[in-house]
Scaffold this motif. Sequence first.
Motif, PDB file in Angstrom:
ATOM      1  N   LYS A 116      17.587 -14.654  35.899  1.00 25.23           N
ATOM      2  CA  LYS A 116      18.089 -13.769  34.848  1.00 25.23           C
ATOM      3  C   LYS A 116      18.583 -14.572  33.650  1.00 25.23           C
ATOM      4  O   LYS A 116      18.303 -14.225  32.498  1.00 25.23           O
ATOM      5  CB  LYS A 116      19.198 -12.875  35.393  1.00 25.23           C
ATOM      6  CG  LYS A 116      18.685 -11.860  36.400  1.00 25.23           C
ATOM      7  CD  LYS A 116      19.840 -11.115  37.059  1.00 25.23           C
ATOM      8  CE  LYS A 116      19.406 -10.309  38.250  1.00 25.23           C
ATOM      9  NZ  LYS A 116      18.301  -9.425  38.056  1.00 25.23           N
ATOM     10  N   VAL A 133      18.619 -12.270  30.321  1.00 20.79           N
ATOM     11  CA  VAL A 133      19.177 -10.978  30.714  1.00 20.79           C
ATOM     12  C   VAL A 133      20.702 -11.090  30.692  1.00 20.79           C
ATOM     13  O   VAL A 133      21.281 -11.868  31.465  1.00 20.79           O
ATOM     14  CB  VAL A 133      18.699 -10.556  32.123  1.00 20.79           C
ATOM     15  CG1 VAL A 133      19.319  -9.235  32.520  1.00 20.79           C
ATOM     16  CG2 VAL A 133      17.184 -10.482  32.168  1.00 20.79           C
ATOM     17  N   LEU A 171      23.694  -6.014  31.524  1.00 18.97           N
ATOM     18  CA  LEU A 171      22.465  -5.260  31.745  1.00 18.97           C
ATOM     19  C   LEU A 171      21.919  -5.450  33.161  1.00 18.97           C
ATOM     20  O   LEU A 171      20.882  -4.896  33.501  1.00 18.97           O
ATOM     21  CB  LEU A 171      21.398  -5.679  30.728  1.00 18.97           C
ATOM     22  CG  LEU A 171      21.747  -5.484  29.257  1.00 18.97           C
ATOM     23  CD1 LEU A 171      20.648  -6.052  28.368  1.00 18.97           C
ATOM     24  CD2 LEU A 171      22.002  -4.026  28.950  1.00 18.97           C
ATOM     25  N   GLY A 172      22.611  -6.205  33.971  1.00 21.37           N
ATOM     26  CA  GLY A 172      22.108  -6.640  35.262  1.00 21.37           C
ATOM     27  C   GLY A 172      21.811  -5.553  36.276  1.00 21.37           C
ATOM     28  O   GLY A 172      22.411  -4.478  36.276  1.00 21.37           O
ATOM     29  N   THR A 219      14.191  -8.529  38.357  1.00 20.63           N
ATOM     30  CA  THR A 219      13.847  -8.774  36.959  1.00 20.63           C
ATOM     31  C   THR A 219      12.344  -8.985  36.868  1.00 20.63           C
ATOM     32  O   THR A 219      11.776  -9.772  37.618  1.00 20.63           O
ATOM     33  CB  THR A 219      14.572 -10.019  36.428  1.00 20.63           C
ATOM     34  OG1 THR A 219      15.975  -9.889  36.679  1.00 20.63           O
ATOM     35  CG2 THR A 219      14.338 -10.185  34.931  1.00 20.63           C
ATOM     36  N   LYS A 258       8.559 -10.396  27.745  1.00 20.61           N
ATOM     37  CA  LYS A 258       9.801  -9.621  27.637  1.00 20.61           C
ATOM     38  C   LYS A 258      10.310  -9.291  29.030  1.00 20.61           C
ATOM     39  O   LYS A 258       9.524  -9.087  29.948  1.00 20.61           O
ATOM     40  CB  LYS A 258       9.548  -8.330  26.864  1.00 20.61           C
ATOM     41  CG  LYS A 258       9.057  -8.562  25.448  1.00 20.61           C
ATOM     42  CD  LYS A 258       8.701  -7.252  24.795  1.00 20.61           C
ATOM     43  CE  LYS A 258       8.127  -7.504  23.404  1.00 20.61           C
ATOM     44  NZ  LYS A 258       7.774  -6.239  22.752  1.00 20.61           N
ATOM     45  N   PHE A 259      11.633  -9.199  29.168  1.00 25.47           N
ATOM     46  CA  PHE A 259      12.187  -8.872  30.481  1.00 25.47           C
ATOM     47  C   PHE A 259      12.297  -7.370  30.695  1.00 25.47           C
ATOM     48  O   PHE A 259      12.454  -6.595  29.751  1.00 25.47           O
ATOM     49  CB  PHE A 259      13.543  -9.557  30.711  1.00 25.47           C
ATOM     50  CG  PHE A 259      14.684  -9.013  29.891  1.00 25.47           C
ATOM     51  CD1 PHE A 259      15.359  -7.860  30.262  1.00 25.47           C
ATOM     52  CD2 PHE A 259      15.115  -9.688  28.763  1.00 25.47           C
ATOM     53  CE1 PHE A 259      16.421  -7.368  29.522  1.00 25.47           C
ATOM     54  CE2 PHE A 259      16.176  -9.207  28.012  1.00 25.47           C
ATOM     55  CZ  PHE A 259      16.832  -8.042  28.391  1.00 25.47           C
ATOM     56  N   GLU A 270      14.607  -5.286  33.358  1.00 23.14           N
ATOM     57  CA  GLU A 270      15.666  -5.477  34.349  1.00 23.14           C
ATOM     58  C   GLU A 270      15.945  -4.183  35.095  1.00 23.14           C
ATOM     59  O   GLU A 270      16.257  -3.154  34.491  1.00 23.14           O
ATOM     60  CB  GLU A 270      16.945  -5.951  33.634  1.00 23.14           C
ATOM     61  CG  GLU A 270      18.125  -6.168  34.532  1.00 23.14           C
ATOM     62  CD  GLU A 270      17.965  -7.351  35.482  1.00 23.14           C
ATOM     63  OE1 GLU A 270      18.824  -7.488  36.371  1.00 23.14           O
ATOM     64  OE2 GLU A 270      17.014  -8.138  35.356  1.00 23.14           O
ATOM     65  N   GLY A 311      13.775  -7.227  25.593  1.00 26.47           N
ATOM     66  CA  GLY A 311      13.598  -6.637  26.909  1.00 26.47           C
ATOM     67  C   GLY A 311      14.347  -5.333  27.027  1.00 26.47           C
ATOM     68  O   GLY A 311      15.012  -4.887  26.089  1.00 26.47           O
ATOM     69  N   ALA A 363      16.470  -2.620  30.088  1.00 22.44           N
ATOM     70  CA  ALA A 363      17.156  -2.620  31.377  1.00 22.44           C
ATOM     71  C   ALA A 363      17.615  -1.224  31.752  1.00 22.44           C
ATOM     72  O   ALA A 363      17.950  -0.411  30.891  1.00 22.44           O
ATOM     73  CB  ALA A 363      18.367  -3.556  31.320  1.00 22.44           C
ATOM     74  N   ASP A 397      22.613  -4.077  21.792  1.00 22.01           N
ATOM     75  CA  ASP A 397      22.080  -3.103  22.741  1.00 22.01           C
ATOM     76  C   ASP A 397      21.706  -1.838  21.984  1.00 22.01           C
ATOM     77  O   ASP A 397      22.463  -1.395  21.113  1.00 22.01           O
ATOM     78  CB  ASP A 397      23.131  -2.728  23.794  1.00 22.01           C
ATOM     79  CG  ASP A 397      23.472  -3.866  24.730  1.00 22.01           C
ATOM     80  OD1 ASP A 397      22.827  -4.922  24.666  1.00 22.01           O
ATOM     81  OD2 ASP A 397      24.407  -3.687  25.533  1.00 22.01           O
TER      82      ASP A 397
END
Length: 149
Positions: free
Chosen positions: A64, A69, A73-74, A78, A84-85, A87, A106, A108, A140
Motif C-alpha cells: 500500500k 494508498v 483510504l485503507g 489493493t 492506478k490503485f 483499494e 486511484g 478506494a 480526496d
Amino acid sequence: MKHRLRLAALSALFITSLAQAAGSIDIDVHRDANCGCCKKWIEHLQANGFNVRDHVEADMSAVKQRLGVAPRLGSCHTAVIDGKFVEGHVPAEQVLALRKRDDLLGIAAPGMPMGSPGMEVDGMGAEAFQIIGLTRDGRDVLVADYPAR
C-alpha cells in the motif's frame, strides 16, 4: 409485469456490456493469503470480465505504501490497473470508470463495507458506502455513493 421484464432485460444488457467492456482488461490484485473476502472480490472482477493476476503478499502495508494508498483510504486488498490503485471492495463498474479519470491516482472503498462486492453475507443487507478518489494533488474526492440496501 411488462415493465419488470423490460427492466430485467435492460439490466442483463448492462451487465453483459460491462463484462464485454472489461473483457481484455488485466488487473493485478495484491492480497493476504488468508483473506476470504479478497478472493470473493477477485471472483466479482472475473465475473465482470477482468483478467485478474493474483499476487499473495507477506506485507500488505508495504504494498500500500509503495502504491501511494493513504492509510485513511485503507482496506484489505489493493489492486493496480493502468498504474492506478484500487483499494478495497470497489465495484467493477467503478474500476472501469477509473481508467477514464486522468485526474486520479486511484480510488478506494475505505474499510470493508458490508454488502460491497466480496463482502456480501446471505440474509444481511448492504450498508451505505462511498468510493473515494485520490487526486494528483492529494485531495480526496467523492467518486460514487452507494446507498444502504
